[in-house]
Structures are given as C-alpha cells and as structure tokens.
Design a protein around this motif. Sequence first.
Motif, PDB file in Angstrom:
ATOM      1  N   LEU A  48       0.838  -1.195   0.000  1.00  0.00           N
ATOM      2  CA  LEU A  48       0.000   0.000   0.000  1.00  0.00           C
ATOM      3  C   LEU A  48       0.871   1.242   0.000  1.00  0.00           C
ATOM      4  O   LEU A  48       1.888   1.304   0.686  1.00  0.00           O
ATOM      5  CB  LEU A  48      -0.879   0.003   1.263  1.00  0.00           C
ATOM      6  CG  LEU A  48      -1.717   1.244   1.563  1.00  0.00           C
ATOM      7  CD1 LEU A  48      -2.894   1.326   0.608  1.00  0.00           C
ATOM      8  CD2 LEU A  48      -2.208   1.210   2.998  1.00  0.00           C
ATOM      9  N   SER A  49       0.455   2.258  -0.778  1.00  0.00           N
ATOM     10  CA  SER A  49       1.055   3.590  -0.673  1.00  0.00           C
ATOM     11  C   SER A  49      -0.076   4.612  -0.612  1.00  0.00           C
ATOM     12  O   SER A  49      -1.167   4.380  -1.155  1.00  0.00           O
ATOM     13  CB  SER A  49       1.969   3.887  -1.861  1.00  0.00           C
ATOM     14  OG  SER A  49       1.239   3.950  -3.072  1.00  0.00           O
ATOM     15  N   VAL A  50       0.180   5.729   0.068  1.00  0.00           N
ATOM     16  CA  VAL A  50      -0.861   6.747   0.282  1.00  0.00           C
ATOM     17  C   VAL A  50      -0.288   8.127   0.004  1.00  0.00           C
ATOM     18  O   VAL A  50       0.795   8.481   0.481  1.00  0.00           O
ATOM     19  CB  VAL A  50      -1.409   6.698   1.726  1.00  0.00           C
ATOM     20  CG1 VAL A  50      -2.462   7.786   1.935  1.00  0.00           C
ATOM     21  CG2 VAL A  50      -1.999   5.336   2.046  1.00  0.00           C
ATOM     22  N   SER A  51      -1.033   8.916  -0.780  1.00  0.00           N
ATOM     23  CA  SER A  51      -0.740  10.332  -0.984  1.00  0.00           C
ATOM     24  C   SER A  51      -2.057  11.076  -0.823  1.00  0.00           C
ATOM     25  O   SER A  51      -3.095  10.471  -0.569  1.00  0.00           O
ATOM     26  CB  SER A  51      -0.153  10.562  -2.384  1.00  0.00           C
ATOM     27  OG  SER A  51      -1.077  10.156  -3.388  1.00  0.00           O
ATOM     28  N   GLY A  52      -2.029  12.407  -0.965  1.00  0.00           N
ATOM     29  CA  GLY A  52      -3.306  13.089  -0.822  1.00  0.00           C
ATOM     30  C   GLY A  52      -3.245  14.590  -0.931  1.00  0.00           C
ATOM     31  O   GLY A  52      -2.175  15.200  -0.874  1.00  0.00           O
ATOM     32  N   ASP A  53      -4.432  15.165  -1.068  1.00  0.00           N
ATOM     33  CA  ASP A  53      -4.621  16.610  -1.012  1.00  0.00           C
ATOM     34  C   ASP A  53      -4.833  17.062   0.425  1.00  0.00           C
ATOM     35  O   ASP A  53      -5.011  18.247   0.684  1.00  0.00           O
ATOM     36  CB  ASP A  53      -5.827  17.018  -1.856  1.00  0.00           C
ATOM     37  CG  ASP A  53      -5.686  16.607  -3.310  1.00  0.00           C
ATOM     38  OD1 ASP A  53      -4.558  16.675  -3.836  1.00  0.00           O
ATOM     39  OD2 ASP A  53      -6.701  16.190  -3.918  1.00  0.00           O
ATOM     40  N   ASP A  73      -3.780  16.051   4.794  1.00  0.00           N
ATOM     41  CA  ASP A  73      -2.716  15.484   5.614  1.00  0.00           C
ATOM     42  C   ASP A  73      -2.950  13.980   5.766  1.00  0.00           C
ATOM     43  O   ASP A  73      -3.967  13.557   6.306  1.00  0.00           O
ATOM     44  CB  ASP A  73      -2.719  16.165   6.985  1.00  0.00           C
ATOM     45  CG  ASP A  73      -1.641  15.639   7.922  1.00  0.00           C
ATOM     46  OD1 ASP A  73      -0.801  14.831   7.484  1.00  0.00           O
ATOM     47  OD2 ASP A  73      -1.655  16.038   9.106  1.00  0.00           O
ATOM     48  N   VAL A  74      -1.996  13.179   5.294  1.00  0.00           N
ATOM     49  CA  VAL A  74      -2.154  11.720   5.339  1.00  0.00           C
ATOM     50  C   VAL A  74      -1.223  11.084   6.368  1.00  0.00           C
ATOM     51  O   VAL A  74      -1.079   9.856   6.396  1.00  0.00           O
ATOM     52  CB  VAL A  74      -1.921  11.093   3.947  1.00  0.00           C
ATOM     53  CG1 VAL A  74      -2.932  11.628   2.949  1.00  0.00           C
ATOM     54  CG2 VAL A  74      -0.490  11.328   3.458  1.00  0.00           C
ATOM     55  N   SER A  75      -0.620  11.893   7.221  1.00  0.00           N
ATOM     56  CA  SER A  75       0.361  11.363   8.174  1.00  0.00           C
ATOM     57  C   SER A  75      -0.261  10.386   9.154  1.00  0.00           C
ATOM     58  O   SER A  75       0.441   9.526   9.710  1.00  0.00           O
ATOM     59  CB  SER A  75       1.043  12.505   8.927  1.00  0.00           C
ATOM     60  OG  SER A  75       0.094  13.287   9.637  1.00  0.00           O
ATOM     61  N   GLY A  76      -1.565  10.482   9.373  1.00  0.00           N
ATOM     62  CA  GLY A  76      -2.212   9.586  10.322  1.00  0.00           C
ATOM     63  C   GLY A  76      -2.768   8.322   9.710  1.00  0.00           C
ATOM     64  O   GLY A  76      -3.401   7.514  10.415  1.00  0.00           O
ATOM     65  N   VAL A  77      -2.546   8.101   8.422  1.00  0.00           N
ATOM     66  CA  VAL A  77      -3.100   6.926   7.753  1.00  0.00           C
ATOM     67  C   VAL A  77      -2.191   5.719   7.997  1.00  0.00           C
ATOM     68  O   VAL A  77      -1.002   5.765   7.659  1.00  0.00           O
ATOM     69  CB  VAL A  77      -3.250   7.158   6.239  1.00  0.00           C
ATOM     70  CG1 VAL A  77      -3.795   5.914   5.554  1.00  0.00           C
ATOM     71  CG2 VAL A  77      -4.160   8.353   5.978  1.00  0.00           C
ATOM     72  N   PRO A  82     -10.790  14.430   4.391  1.00  0.00           N
ATOM     73  CA  PRO A  82      -9.982  14.616   5.591  1.00  0.00           C
ATOM     74  C   PRO A  82      -9.842  13.329   6.407  1.00  0.00           C
ATOM     75  O   PRO A  82     -10.805  12.564   6.555  1.00  0.00           O
ATOM     76  CB  PRO A  82     -10.756  15.683   6.383  1.00  0.00           C
ATOM     77  CG  PRO A  82     -11.519  16.444   5.336  1.00  0.00           C
ATOM     78  CD  PRO A  82     -11.884  15.425   4.295  1.00  0.00           C
ATOM     79  N   VAL A  83      -8.653  13.092   6.922  1.00  0.00           N
ATOM     80  CA  VAL A  83      -8.370  11.901   7.714  1.00  0.00           C
ATOM     81  C   VAL A  83      -8.906  12.099   9.131  1.00  0.00           C
ATOM     82  O   VAL A  83      -8.721  13.158   9.731  1.00  0.00           O
ATOM     83  CB  VAL A  83      -6.853  11.623   7.751  1.00  0.00           C
ATOM     84  CG1 VAL A  83      -6.536  10.435   8.648  1.00  0.00           C
ATOM     85  CG2 VAL A  83      -6.330  11.390   6.337  1.00  0.00           C
ATOM     86  N   LEU A 131     -17.923  22.419   3.888  1.00  0.00           N
ATOM     87  CA  LEU A 131     -17.260  21.572   4.864  1.00  0.00           C
ATOM     88  C   LEU A 131     -16.040  22.278   5.417  1.00  0.00           C
ATOM     89  O   LEU A 131     -15.243  22.845   4.669  1.00  0.00           O
ATOM     90  CB  LEU A 131     -16.840  20.251   4.222  1.00  0.00           C
ATOM     91  CG  LEU A 131     -17.948  19.453   3.531  1.00  0.00           C
ATOM     92  CD1 LEU A 131     -17.370  18.181   2.937  1.00  0.00           C
ATOM     93  CD2 LEU A 131     -19.072  19.133   4.503  1.00  0.00           C
ATOM     94  N   VAL A 132     -15.896  22.221   6.736  1.00  0.00           N
ATOM     95  CA  VAL A 132     -14.705  22.744   7.396  1.00  0.00           C
ATOM     96  C   VAL A 132     -14.106  21.613   8.218  1.00  0.00           C
ATOM     97  O   VAL A 132     -14.710  21.159   9.197  1.00  0.00           O
ATOM     98  CB  VAL A 132     -15.018  23.950   8.307  1.00  0.00           C
ATOM     99  CG1 VAL A 132     -13.738  24.445   8.968  1.00  0.00           C
ATOM    100  CG2 VAL A 132     -15.672  25.070   7.506  1.00  0.00           C
ATOM    101  N   ALA A 133     -12.966  21.115   7.768  1.00  0.00           N
ATOM    102  CA  ALA A 133     -12.239  20.071   8.499  1.00  0.00           C
ATOM    103  C   ALA A 133     -11.205  20.770   9.358  1.00  0.00           C
ATOM    104  O   ALA A 133     -10.132  21.130   8.881  1.00  0.00           O
ATOM    105  CB  ALA A 133     -11.585  19.105   7.517  1.00  0.00           C
ATOM    106  N   ASP A 134     -11.536  20.955  10.609  1.00  0.00           N
ATOM    107  CA  ASP A 134     -10.764  21.865  11.446  1.00  0.00           C
ATOM    108  C   ASP A 134      -9.651  21.167  12.224  1.00  0.00           C
ATOM    109  O   ASP A 134      -9.433  21.451  13.393  1.00  0.00           O
ATOM    110  CB  ASP A 134     -11.702  22.595  12.413  1.00  0.00           C
ATOM    111  CG  ASP A 134     -11.080  23.873  12.966  1.00  0.00           C
ATOM    112  OD1 ASP A 134     -10.357  24.543  12.226  1.00  0.00           O
ATOM    113  OD2 ASP A 134     -11.302  24.162  14.153  1.00  0.00           O
ATOM    114  N   GLY A 135      -8.981  20.206  11.580  1.00  0.00           N
ATOM    115  CA  GLY A 135      -7.799  19.584  12.170  1.00  0.00           C
ATOM    116  C   GLY A 135      -8.090  18.818  13.442  1.00  0.00           C
ATOM    117  O   GLY A 135      -9.204  18.775  13.947  1.00  0.00           O
ATOM    118  N   GLY A 136      -7.050  18.167  13.977  1.00  0.00           N
ATOM    119  CA  GLY A 136      -7.168  17.491  15.265  1.00  0.00           C
ATOM    120  C   GLY A 136      -8.219  16.421  15.277  1.00  0.00           C
ATOM    121  O   GLY A 136      -9.239  16.538  15.952  1.00  0.00           O
ATOM    122  N   GLY A 137      -8.010  15.342  14.531  1.00  0.00           N
ATOM    123  CA  GLY A 137      -8.990  14.269  14.408  1.00  0.00           C
ATOM    124  C   GLY A 137      -9.463  13.734  15.753  1.00  0.00           C
ATOM    125  O   GLY A 137      -8.716  13.691  16.738  1.00  0.00           O
TER     126      GLY A 137
END
Length: 308
Positions: free
Chosen positions: A59-64, A66-70, A104-105, A178-184
């Motif tokens: 598996l590889s992951v990229s994105g528009d 933040d994918v650091s938590g995937v 958003p993750v 949509l507002v994805a306001d960070g901090g999952g």
Amino acid sequence: MSLPLDTARRVHVRAPGKINLFFEVGPVGDDGYHDVASVYQAVSLFEDVWASHADVTSLSVSGDVDVSGVPLDASNLALRAARLVTGAVGWEGGIRLEIHKGVPVAGGMGGGSADAAAALVAVNDLIGGGLSSGDLHALGSQLGADVPFALLGGTAVGTGRGDELAPALGRGSFAWVLVADGGGLSTPEVYGTLDRLRADADIAPDRATPSVDPAVLRALRSGDAAALGAAIRNDLQLAAVHLRPDLAVLIDEGLAAGALGGIVSGSGPTVAFLASSAGHAREVAERLGAAGRQAHAVSGPVAGARLV
C-alpha cells in the motif's frame, strides 16, 4: 483461482466521502456497541484507489489532505478489503494499492471506509473475481458500518449498527460547506464520552430503538434546503463539542456567515454547513475563509464507489 493475467493492468476506482445529515444514537448495549439511525449523504470529496498486480500485497498513500495519520500496515481498511476479496475467491497473488486521499483523515467523513469500498471494487475487477454487488456489500459490512454506504452512495437511511441501508428518496442536489478543522477525533472516544455525559446528567436517549426524524425525510423528498437545515441533528455532536469546545465556536461562525444549518459530521471534527444553492455555498465558504477557516463548497448526493 488461476486466470490469464494482464500484469500491466491498473484499475482505478473513485469513492466518495460522506456526511451524516441525521444521527441518533441508542443506549450502549451489553457488548459496548450502540444501535443508530442515520441519514448518510455522499458528497463530492473523493478518494481515488488504484489496484495492480504485484509480487506481494502492499500500500502507498498520498493526498490533497494530511495523510500522516493513515496506517500503512495490516490495520488499513483498504488492505483488509483487498485481502477479503482475494480470500473470498481463492486468489493467491499480490495486490498493489495506491490511494490518493481527498477526504480529511479522522474527520468523521468516512474516508477510510471509502478507501475500503474502492479497494473492494478495484480488486474484484482486477482479478476477475466475479463477486456481485451484494457480495461486496457483505464483505464491506465486515469492515465497518460506513463501508457499505460508500459502495452505495447517494442518500440512504442506516439502521442497526448503521450498515442496514435503505435508499432515501430525494429531490435535486444539496449544497454544503465543509470545514475540516484539524485534530482528528477518535470515534470510540466520542461514543464513550457520549455515554458518560448521558450517565452524568441522567439523560436517556430519545428512544430505545433509534429512528430517523420524519422531518428530515420530508425535507429530502421535497428538496427543501431550509427545512433540512432546521431538521439536521447529530447526537454525537454533544460529545464532540465536549472534547473540542472550539467546534461550537465554528458552528456559530458558519451560522453567522449565512448557513441554513450546521452539524458535526459523524464523530467529527469536520463540520458541515448547509447552503441554499451552490452560489450560496461559495459565499459561505468565502466568509469562513476570510475568518481563517479552510472551507470547501461541495454538493451531494453523488454516486458510490465506481470504476473510472
């Protein structure tokens, strides 16, 4: 299973993120789970998954986003989905999955579930698995309540654990900001917080068996955005705001910017604001952007996981 292979073939599937227009949570059961009644709507933020043949499954992951938590290990839902398909048909070869994320993750929009849905479709097509849509839905339900909806798309009512789906009648398209306001937020933590808040305040759920407010279904059938804005509700919002009080500030900002309604999507922290039209959504997004928010105008409903 052994079939002639086009080893250079690369299958591309796109699946949507979702928002919850309505989410009622029943009491916690003896098993620690909750029955829910939800109205899901697939919206125009997408996950793209490519599947190809490989010596080993990877598996590889990229994105528009933040994918650091995937996760990239065996816990990743898309990898689990790929292995469910190959296991179901007896395929012993490796699969290479490449994911490009637009949802958003850990944002309450089901991005990981959309990855899994896309992987189910892509791998089945890549290896000529011959699994039906019903087969894929059954496999998806093993991965989580949101995966079957990501396969289905559109607008649907989910009951039980959220994976017993029935399409909801609707008219036209709805415009969202949509507002994805960070901090999952952690979904188990949000549910646990809701249970504690209910116990501390001695607040019982509205019904032992959750059900969807008829006002939501009427608004969808009529295509009435104002009526829908007045009816949207999410029981998990109480817990999400308790964990992230800044979400209450964000909702107030969106309403002040002219939104017809605002709601935490799923377990959060993404907040969805309803607008009266695509133009109105752009205006609300611009006002929130001017206040320093990263806002995206989207529309729904859109189709579920599809070959591209």
